[in-house]
Design an enzyme around this catalytic site. Structure first.
Site, PDB file in Angstrom:
ATOM      1  NE  ARG A   1      -3.165  -6.595  -1.830  1.00 45.01           N
ATOM      2  CZ  ARG A   1      -4.249  -7.147  -1.160  1.00 45.01           C
ATOM      3  NH1 ARG A   1      -5.290  -6.494  -1.290  1.00 45.01           N
ATOM      4  NH2 ARG A   1      -4.216  -8.205  -0.477  1.00 45.01           N
TER       5      ARG A   1
ATOM      6  CB  THR B   1       0.462   0.564   2.892  1.00 42.32           C
ATOM      7  OG1 THR B   1       0.898   0.060   1.497  1.00 42.32           O
ATOM      8  CG2 THR B   1       1.650   0.951   3.489  1.00 42.32           C
TER       9      THR B   1
ATOM     10  CG  ASP C   1      -0.788 -14.056  -3.782  1.00 44.36           C
ATOM     11  OD1 ASP C   1      -0.477 -13.056  -3.365  1.00 44.36           O
ATOM     12  OD2 ASP C   1      -0.581 -14.246  -5.268  1.00 44.36           O
TER      13      ASP C   1
ATOM     14  CG  ASP D   1       2.227 -16.131  -4.081  1.00 44.44           C
ATOM     15  OD1 ASP D   1       3.282 -15.953  -4.711  1.00 44.44           O
ATOM     16  OD2 ASP D   1       2.141 -15.966  -3.030  1.00 44.44           O
TER      17      ASP D   1
HETATM   18  O1  LIG Z   1      -7.367  -4.800  -5.639  1.00 45.86           O
HETATM   19  P1  LIG Z   1      -5.870  -4.898  -4.553  1.00 45.86           P
HETATM   20  O2  LIG Z   1      -6.345  -4.638  -3.296  1.00 45.86           O
HETATM   21  O3  LIG Z   1      -4.887  -3.711  -5.104  1.00 45.86           O
HETATM   22  O4  LIG Z   1      -5.384  -6.226  -4.903  1.00 45.86           O
HETATM   23  C1  LIG Z   1      -5.508  -6.966  -6.050  1.00 45.86           C
HETATM   24  C2  LIG Z   1      -4.128  -7.170  -6.589  1.00 45.86           C
HETATM   25  O5  LIG Z   1      -3.367  -8.092  -5.838  1.00 45.86           O
HETATM   26  C3  LIG Z   1      -2.740  -9.113  -6.502  1.00 45.86           C
HETATM   27  O6  LIG Z   1      -1.589  -8.900  -6.890  1.00 45.86           O
HETATM   28  P2  LIG Z   1      -0.256  -8.978  -5.934  1.00 45.86           P
HETATM   29  O7  LIG Z   1       0.232  -7.492  -5.437  1.00 45.86           O
HETATM   30  O8  LIG Z   1      -0.349  -9.877  -5.176  1.00 45.86           O
HETATM   31  O9  LIG Z   1       0.912  -9.053  -6.984  1.00 45.86           O
HETATM   32  P3  LIG Z   1       1.295 -10.356  -7.986  1.00 45.86           P
HETATM   33  O10 LIG Z   1       0.388 -10.356  -9.048  1.00 45.86           O
HETATM   34  O11 LIG Z   1       2.575 -10.164  -8.467  1.00 45.86           O
HETATM   35  O12 LIG Z   1       1.324 -11.539  -7.211  1.00 45.86           O
HETATM   36  C4  LIG Z   1      -3.850  -9.003  -7.783  1.00 45.86           C
HETATM   37  O13 LIG Z   1      -3.187  -9.962  -8.760  1.00 45.86           O
HETATM   38  C5  LIG Z   1      -4.147  -7.784  -7.981  1.00 45.86           C
HETATM   39  O14 LIG Z   1      -3.061  -7.172  -9.024  1.00 45.86           O
HETATM   40  O1  LIG Z   2      -7.533 -12.165  -2.316  1.00 48.93           O
HETATM   41  C1  LIG Z   2      -6.665 -11.724  -3.016  1.00 48.93           C
HETATM   42  C2  LIG Z   2      -6.290 -10.118  -3.077  1.00 48.93           C
HETATM   43  C3  LIG Z   2      -5.444  -9.691  -3.427  1.00 48.93           C
HETATM   44  N1  LIG Z   2      -4.773 -10.354  -4.316  1.00 48.93           N
HETATM   45  C4  LIG Z   2      -4.715 -11.864  -4.490  1.00 48.93           C
HETATM   46  O2  LIG Z   2      -4.194 -12.622  -5.220  1.00 48.93           O
HETATM   47  N2  LIG Z   2      -5.898 -12.498  -3.624  1.00 48.93           N
HETATM   48 MG   LIG Z   3      -0.018 -11.856  -5.614  1.00 51.81          MG
END
Ligand SMILES: O=P(O)(O)OC[C@H]1O[C@H](OP(=O)(O)OP(=O)(O)O)[C@H](O)[C@@H]1O
Ligand SMILES: O=c1cc[nH]c(=O)[nH]1
Ligand SMILES: [Mg+2]
Length: 209
Positions: free
Chosen positions: A104, A108, A200, A203
């Site tokens: 994400r 944006t 997150d 993370d």
């Molecule tokens: O519903 P949304 O607003 O799209 O957010 C949710 C997304 O955000 C996080 O991923 P992230 O972008 O943090 O990637 P990661 O899993 O690599 O940390 C989570 O694991 C989802 O995939």
């Molecule tokens: O709260 C949140 C939103 C998006 N992605 C995450 O990992 N946590």
């Molecule tokens: Mg993430």
């Protein structure tokens, strides 16, 4: 309209309580995400078809139930979805695993695609898409659209924590997809994080922050 199921099982609720705590470390976080995925998989596979099978016990011949052999696949949304794969496979070990890489954009909040590798016969499979977090819904909506573009029709989505905004986005974009949610939270904050949420997920699983 597909169904939305919010898990009420006490074991799921208890474990979600633990992963929300900011002092739960990566090791315990990862372990509990896996356990929650396993319990959610149990619910999400409730309607798999069974067939009669003739067998012999040490005592006599009898008819038992067995899974009809429908092909399944688990598709995590990278990275955080990876934390749910082993728990899913503990329940459905014959499933194939596809991977969809999306992150994400922090400004944006739009999903950015960076990887997609699916089983060749994915379109014939019943697919369980997994990601611990459904926030704006952008990532899940995009991942499921990628699967539909490849001909997949039978799709379920499992997330541990959802925001109402993400759930509405999913219902609007993919009304045919069953959604299984561990806990439905209050809202998103100004940075698109779920409140109260757990921070997150990626993370916390991988210890990257
Ligand atoms: O519903 P949304 O607003 O799209 O957010 C949710 C997304 O955000 C996080 O991923 P992230 O972008 O943090 O990637 P990661 O899993 O690599 O940390 C989570 O694991 C989802 O995939
Ligand atoms: O709260 C949140 C939103 C998006 N992605 C995450 O990992 N946590
Ligand atoms: Mg993430």
């Amino acid at each position: 309209m597909a169904k939305v199921m919010i898990m009420e099982h006490p074991l799921i609720q208890h474990k979600i309580g633990w992963i929300r705590k900011s002092d739960t470390g990566s090791r315990d976080f990862r372990e509990m995400v896996g356990e929650i995925a396993m319990l959610m998989c149990y619910e999400a596979t409730r309607n798999l078809e069974l067939e009669d099978i003739e067998i012999e016990t040490p005592i006599c011949a009898t008819t038992v139930k067995g899974l009809k052999g429908k092909k399944l696949a688990v598709v995590p949304i990278l990275r955080a979805g990876l934390g749910m794969v082993d728990g899913m496979l503990a329940m459905i070990p014959a499933a194939k695993v596809g991977h969809i890489g999306l992150y994400r954009d922090p400004k944006t909040l739009e999903p950015v695609e960076y990887y997609c590798k699916l089983p060749e016969d994915c379109s014939e499979r019943e697919v369980f898409v997994v990601d611990p977090m459904l926030a704006t819904g952008g990532s899940a909506v995009a991942a499921i659209q990628m699967l539909k573009d490849k001909g997949v029709r039978n799709i379920h989505f499992l997330c541990i924590i959802a925001a109402p905004e993400g759930l509405e986005a999913m219902k609007a974009a993919h009304p045919d997809v069953d959604i299984y949610i561990g806990a439905l939270d209050e809202k998103l904050n100004d940075h698109g994080y779920i409140v109260p949420g757990l921070g997150d997920a990626g993370d916390r699983i991988f210890g990257t922050k």
